[in-house]
Design a protein around this motif. Sequence first.
Motif, PDB file in Angstrom:
ATOM      1  N   UNK A 141       0.851  -1.203   0.000  1.00 47.33           N
ATOM      2  CA  UNK A 141       0.000   0.000   0.000  1.00 47.33           C
ATOM      3  C   UNK A 141       0.880   1.243   0.000  1.00 47.33           C
ATOM      4  N   UNK A 142       0.533   2.189  -0.853  1.00 47.41           N
ATOM      5  CA  UNK A 142       1.265   3.448  -0.933  1.00 47.41           C
ATOM      6  C   UNK A 142       0.258   4.588  -0.824  1.00 47.41           C
ATOM      7  N   UNK A 143       0.533   5.536   0.036  1.00 49.18           N
ATOM      8  CA  UNK A 143      -0.301   6.733   0.135  1.00 49.18           C
ATOM      9  C   UNK A 143       0.474   7.918  -0.400  1.00 49.18           C
ATOM     10  N   UNK A 144      -0.204   8.753  -1.164  1.00 43.01           N
ATOM     11  CA  UNK A 144       0.437   9.865  -1.846  1.00 43.01           C
ATOM     12  C   UNK A 144      -0.228  11.178  -1.459  1.00 43.01           C
ATOM     13  N   UNK A 145       0.590  12.187  -1.185  1.00 43.18           N
ATOM     14  CA  UNK A 145       0.064  13.507  -0.837  1.00 43.18           C
ATOM     15  C   UNK A 145       0.780  14.550  -1.675  1.00 43.18           C
ATOM     16  N   UNK A 146       0.019  15.217  -2.547  1.00 39.98           N
ATOM     17  CA  UNK A 146       0.592  16.260  -3.393  1.00 39.98           C
ATOM     18  C   UNK A 146       0.542  17.616  -2.696  1.00 39.98           C
ATOM     19  N   UNK A 147       1.454  18.482  -3.076  1.00 45.63           N
ATOM     20  CA  UNK A 147       1.465  19.861  -2.580  1.00 45.63           C
ATOM     21  C   UNK A 147       2.166  20.746  -3.606  1.00 45.63           C
ATOM     22  N   UNK A 165       5.310  10.265  -0.606  1.00 40.63           N
ATOM     23  CA  UNK A 165       4.752   8.916  -0.569  1.00 40.63           C
ATOM     24  C   UNK A 165       5.081   8.228   0.749  1.00 40.63           C
ATOM     25  N   UNK A 166       4.126   7.486   1.261  1.00 39.22           N
ATOM     26  CA  UNK A 166       4.370   6.672   2.449  1.00 39.22           C
ATOM     27  C   UNK A 166       4.725   5.265   1.998  1.00 39.22           C
ATOM     28  N   UNK A 214      -2.368  15.253 -10.426  1.00 46.36           N
ATOM     29  CA  UNK A 214      -2.369  14.056  -9.597  1.00 46.36           C
ATOM     30  C   UNK A 214      -1.042  13.319  -9.706  1.00 46.36           C
ATOM     31  N   UNK A 215      -0.584  12.855  -8.569  1.00 46.10           N
ATOM     32  CA  UNK A 215       0.584  11.992  -8.499  1.00 46.10           C
ATOM     33  C   UNK A 215       0.094  10.543  -8.523  1.00 46.10           C
ATOM     34  N   UNK A 216       0.849   9.663  -9.176  1.00 43.79           N
ATOM     35  CA  UNK A 216       0.454   8.270  -9.280  1.00 43.79           C
ATOM     36  C   UNK A 216       1.652   7.358  -9.030  1.00 43.79           C
ATOM     37  N   UNK A 250      -2.852  10.178  -5.601  1.00 43.26           N
ATOM     38  CA  UNK A 250      -3.038  11.191  -4.582  1.00 43.26           C
ATOM     39  C   UNK A 250      -4.376  11.881  -4.756  1.00 43.26           C
ATOM     40  N   UNK A 251      -4.639  12.854  -3.877  1.00 42.47           N
ATOM     41  CA  UNK A 251      -5.916  13.548  -3.907  1.00 42.47           C
ATOM     42  C   UNK A 251      -5.927  14.706  -4.907  1.00 42.47           C
ATOM     43  N   UNK A 252      -4.761  15.076  -5.391  1.00 38.81           N
ATOM     44  CA  UNK A 252      -4.660  16.123  -6.397  1.00 38.81           C
ATOM     45  C   UNK A 252      -4.366  17.487  -5.800  1.00 38.81           C
ATOM     46  N   UNK A 253      -3.736  18.328  -6.588  1.00 36.27           N
ATOM     47  CA  UNK A 253      -3.466  19.712  -6.191  1.00 36.27           C
ATOM     48  C   UNK A 253      -3.801  20.619  -7.375  1.00 36.27           C
ATOM     49  N   UNK A 254      -4.506  21.706  -7.092  1.00 42.31           N
ATOM     50  CA  UNK A 254      -4.983  22.590  -8.150  1.00 42.31           C
ATOM     51  C   UNK A 254      -3.883  23.529  -8.620  1.00 42.31           C
TER      52      UNK A 254
END
Length: 123
Positions: free
Chosen positions: A1-7, A24-25, A95-97, A114-118
């Motif tokens: 499992x990988x979690x992704x957070x964009x900024x 990424x976690x 989005x990061x993938x 990830x959840x995406x960044x605008x």
Amino acid sequence: QVQLVESGGGLVQAGDSLRLSCAASGRTFSRNAMGWFRQAPGKEREFVAAISMTSSNTYYADSVKGRFTISRDNAKNTVYLQMNSLKPEDTAVYYCAAGATLASMIRYSYDYWGQGTQVTVSS
């Protein structure tokens, strides 16, 4: 499992630069090819850039080639997208993938998003 957070997204003017980050976690980050995709309102999600596990291979959409640069730091579990000479048509949610074995332009190659960044570019 990988979690992704964009900024790193935001509102900029045409010609400006932004750098997106994706943290990424999980300890398998270095074994994942990574990608960036974007989706503008009313449009399909489209490929932007991809990078292989060791950064030896990178790929770009024609629309961003020469302006965007993808990179990664496996020690920090982070992938970056440096965006220069931004245009209004670059406006989208980015989005990061992760999860692809090889760097791919195909969104279905990736298992994690990830959840995406605008990113908004004004003219």
